[in-house]
Write a protein that holds these residues in place. Sequence first.
Motif, PDB file in Angstrom:
ATOM      1  N   ALA A 155       0.839  -1.198   0.000  1.00  0.00           N
ATOM      2  CA  ALA A 155       0.000   0.000   0.000  1.00  0.00           C
ATOM      3  C   ALA A 155       0.877   1.253   0.000  1.00  0.00           C
ATOM      4  CB  ALA A 155      -0.921  -0.009   1.216  1.00  0.00           C
ATOM      5  N   HIS A 156       0.403   2.295  -0.634  1.00  0.00           N
ATOM      6  CA  HIS A 156       1.081   3.606  -0.690  1.00  0.00           C
ATOM      7  C   HIS A 156       2.409   3.532  -1.449  1.00  0.00           C
ATOM      8  CE1 HIS A 156      -1.979   4.613   2.165  1.00  0.00           C
ATOM      9  NE2 HIS A 156      -1.483   3.814   3.081  1.00  0.00           N
ATOM     10  N   THR A 157       2.499   2.569  -2.376  1.00  0.00           N
ATOM     11  CA  THR A 157       3.677   2.504  -3.239  1.00  0.00           C
ATOM     12  C   THR A 157       3.650   3.653  -4.247  1.00  0.00           C
ATOM     13  OG1 THR A 157       3.949   0.111  -3.060  1.00  0.00           O
ATOM     14  CG2 THR A 157       4.724   1.127  -5.089  1.00  0.00           C
ATOM     15  N   TYR A 158       4.821   4.205  -4.562  1.00  0.00           N
ATOM     16  CA  TYR A 158       4.879   5.191  -5.629  1.00  0.00           C
ATOM     17  C   TYR A 158       5.940   4.760  -6.638  1.00  0.00           C
ATOM     18  CZ  TYR A 158       8.654   7.157  -2.697  1.00  0.00           C
ATOM     19  OH  TYR A 158       9.769   7.329  -1.928  1.00  0.00           O
ATOM     20  N   ARG A 159       5.680   5.126  -7.905  1.00  0.00           N
ATOM     21  CA  ARG A 159       6.548   4.693  -8.996  1.00  0.00           C
ATOM     22  C   ARG A 159       7.767   5.602  -9.082  1.00  0.00           C
ATOM     23  NH1 ARG A 159       1.664   5.384 -11.253  1.00  0.00           N
ATOM     24  NH2 ARG A 159       2.452   6.980 -12.682  1.00  0.00           N
ATOM     25  N   ASP A 160       8.936   4.975  -9.231  1.00  0.00           N
ATOM     26  CA  ASP A 160      10.176   5.730  -9.375  1.00  0.00           C
ATOM     27  C   ASP A 160      10.512   5.964 -10.850  1.00  0.00           C
ATOM     28  OD1 ASP A 160      10.513   5.813  -6.605  1.00  0.00           O
ATOM     29  OD2 ASP A 160      11.547   3.895  -6.582  1.00  0.00           O
ATOM     30  N   SER A 161      10.259   4.957 -11.691  1.00  0.00           N
ATOM     31  CA  SER A 161      10.537   5.116 -13.122  1.00  0.00           C
ATOM     32  C   SER A 161       9.824   4.018 -13.897  1.00  0.00           C
ATOM     33  CB  SER A 161      12.046   5.063 -13.418  1.00  0.00           C
ATOM     34  OG  SER A 161      12.556   3.771 -13.125  1.00  0.00           O
ATOM     35  N   GLU A 162       9.563   4.303 -15.175  1.00  0.00           N
ATOM     36  CA  GLU A 162       8.956   3.324 -16.063  1.00  0.00           C
ATOM     37  C   GLU A 162       9.679   3.360 -17.403  1.00  0.00           C
ATOM     38  OE1 GLU A 162       7.053   6.191 -15.426  1.00  0.00           O
ATOM     39  OE2 GLU A 162       6.201   5.597 -13.503  1.00  0.00           O
ATOM     40  N   ARG A 163       9.841   2.188 -17.989  1.00  0.00           N
ATOM     41  CA  ARG A 163      10.325   2.086 -19.366  1.00  0.00           C
ATOM     42  C   ARG A 163       9.337   1.190 -20.098  1.00  0.00           C
ATOM     43  NH1 ARG A 163      16.940   1.769 -19.479  1.00  0.00           N
ATOM     44  NH2 ARG A 163      17.329   3.378 -17.895  1.00  0.00           N
ATOM     45  N   CYS A 164       8.730   1.731 -21.134  1.00  0.00           N
ATOM     46  CA  CYS A 164       7.593   1.056 -21.749  1.00  0.00           C
ATOM     47  C   CYS A 164       7.594   1.291 -23.249  1.00  0.00           C
ATOM     48  CB  CYS A 164       6.307   1.602 -21.121  1.00  0.00           C
ATOM     49  SG  CYS A 164       4.777   1.012 -21.858  1.00  0.00           S
ATOM     50  N   ASP A 165       7.212   0.251 -24.009  1.00  0.00           N
ATOM     51  CA  ASP A 165       7.020   0.430 -25.450  1.00  0.00           C
ATOM     52  C   ASP A 165       5.623  -0.028 -25.890  1.00  0.00           C
ATOM     53  OD1 ASP A 165       7.088  -2.321 -25.437  1.00  0.00           O
ATOM     54  OD2 ASP A 165       8.842  -2.513 -26.741  1.00  0.00           O
ATOM     55  N   GLY A 166       4.737  -0.273 -24.931  1.00  0.00           N
ATOM     56  CA  GLY A 166       3.383  -0.723 -25.243  1.00  0.00           C
ATOM     57  C   GLY A 166       3.218  -2.223 -25.178  1.00  0.00           C
ATOM     58  N   LYS A 167       4.286  -2.967 -25.434  1.00  0.00           N
ATOM     59  CA  LYS A 167       4.245  -4.434 -25.364  1.00  0.00           C
ATOM     60  C   LYS A 167       5.055  -4.973 -24.186  1.00  0.00           C
ATOM     61  CE  LYS A 167       3.600  -5.171 -30.340  1.00  0.00           C
ATOM     62  NZ  LYS A 167       4.146  -5.827 -31.568  1.00  0.00           N
ATOM     63  N   TRP A 168       6.059  -4.201 -23.750  1.00  0.00           N
ATOM     64  CA  TRP A 168       6.935  -4.610 -22.652  1.00  0.00           C
ATOM     65  C   TRP A 168       7.092  -3.432 -21.696  1.00  0.00           C
ATOM     66  CZ3 TRP A 168       8.135  -9.703 -23.154  1.00  0.00           C
ATOM     67  CH2 TRP A 168       8.084 -10.238 -24.433  1.00  0.00           C
ATOM     68  N   LEU A 169       7.349  -3.761 -20.427  1.00  0.00           N
ATOM     69  CA  LEU A 169       7.421  -2.714 -19.408  1.00  0.00           C
ATOM     70  C   LEU A 169       8.443  -3.083 -18.339  1.00  0.00           C
ATOM     71  CD1 LEU A 169       6.239  -0.232 -17.781  1.00  0.00           C
ATOM     72  CD2 LEU A 169       4.557  -1.854 -16.847  1.00  0.00           C
ATOM     73  N   VAL A 170       9.215  -2.081 -17.905  1.00  0.00           N
ATOM     74  CA  VAL A 170      10.061  -2.185 -16.720  1.00  0.00           C
ATOM     75  C   VAL A 170       9.532  -1.161 -15.725  1.00  0.00           C
ATOM     76  CG1 VAL A 170      12.390  -2.158 -15.766  1.00  0.00           C
ATOM     77  CG2 VAL A 170      12.049  -2.656 -18.195  1.00  0.00           C
TER      78      VAL A 170
END
Length: 272
Positions: A175-190
């Motif tokens: 709970a209360h997690t926040y995102r630090d970074s995302e790498r995404c191309d629509g088919k794959w995600l980090v």
Amino acid sequence: MAAVVCAVAVLFLGACGTQVAGQGEGRSPSPAATEPIPWTTAQPSAVTGVRLSGDRRTLLLDTQVPSGAHACVRELKAVLTDPMTDLVRVQVTFTSPSGDRASGCTKESTATVRVRLPEPLGDRDVIVDNYTRFTAEGAKPPALRLCGELGCTPPTTGCTAASYEQALKAVDAPAHTYRDSERCDGKWLVLDFSWRTGPACGGSTDPACSSRLGDRWFFRAKKSGWEPIARTSAGGCRDVQRKEPAFPTSLCVSLAPLSSSLAPSYPPPSAS
């Protein structure tokens, strides 16, 4: 004299015969031991289905209620809690002795209850007991469709904030997690994310107030949303491509390892 001794003996034996096992020294049983188990008002542990009758204004709700060898449910009823607007709010209650396990009501069974609406349901959603939501959209009549944690129309998988929230739920992020970074191309995600572990200090500079842990997950896109592939605190592509060689190198090759403060390691204690 002999007659007196015999009379005393009879009185003594008679007194002994009045003591009940378990009462100890002839004390009366505890009042609590003889009181009936109270029936109290409760709500179902779950509402698993809602159907609409042929008149389009009567809801039939399938509920999970206590059951046992004897009667466990009385006065099962469903009522509207608010006037109908763009939503229909329903509350289901019953009375039961199941709060005391001595009642024998330790199992559950399905019971159906109905509520008649003042007008046809139309395209309104139904909310039961404030948190379980059903919708006719995309459902096979006469049943309504149970909505999930992401609502009745989950976000389409893609490089959007709503979609990232679905990914966090898929890995059961705290709970209360926040995102630090995302790498995404629509088919794959980090996705890198973290959560606080220290006390709430109201702006204090104490390092404990900003302490946190973190994680990194890799995902692939599916119709149902982002599907987790791998988890690691290491940098680069090695860990994810061991499990999914098709994961694109462009999304992971420059990833740095997570900070040791976010993902601490705890080696086993030495044999000494």
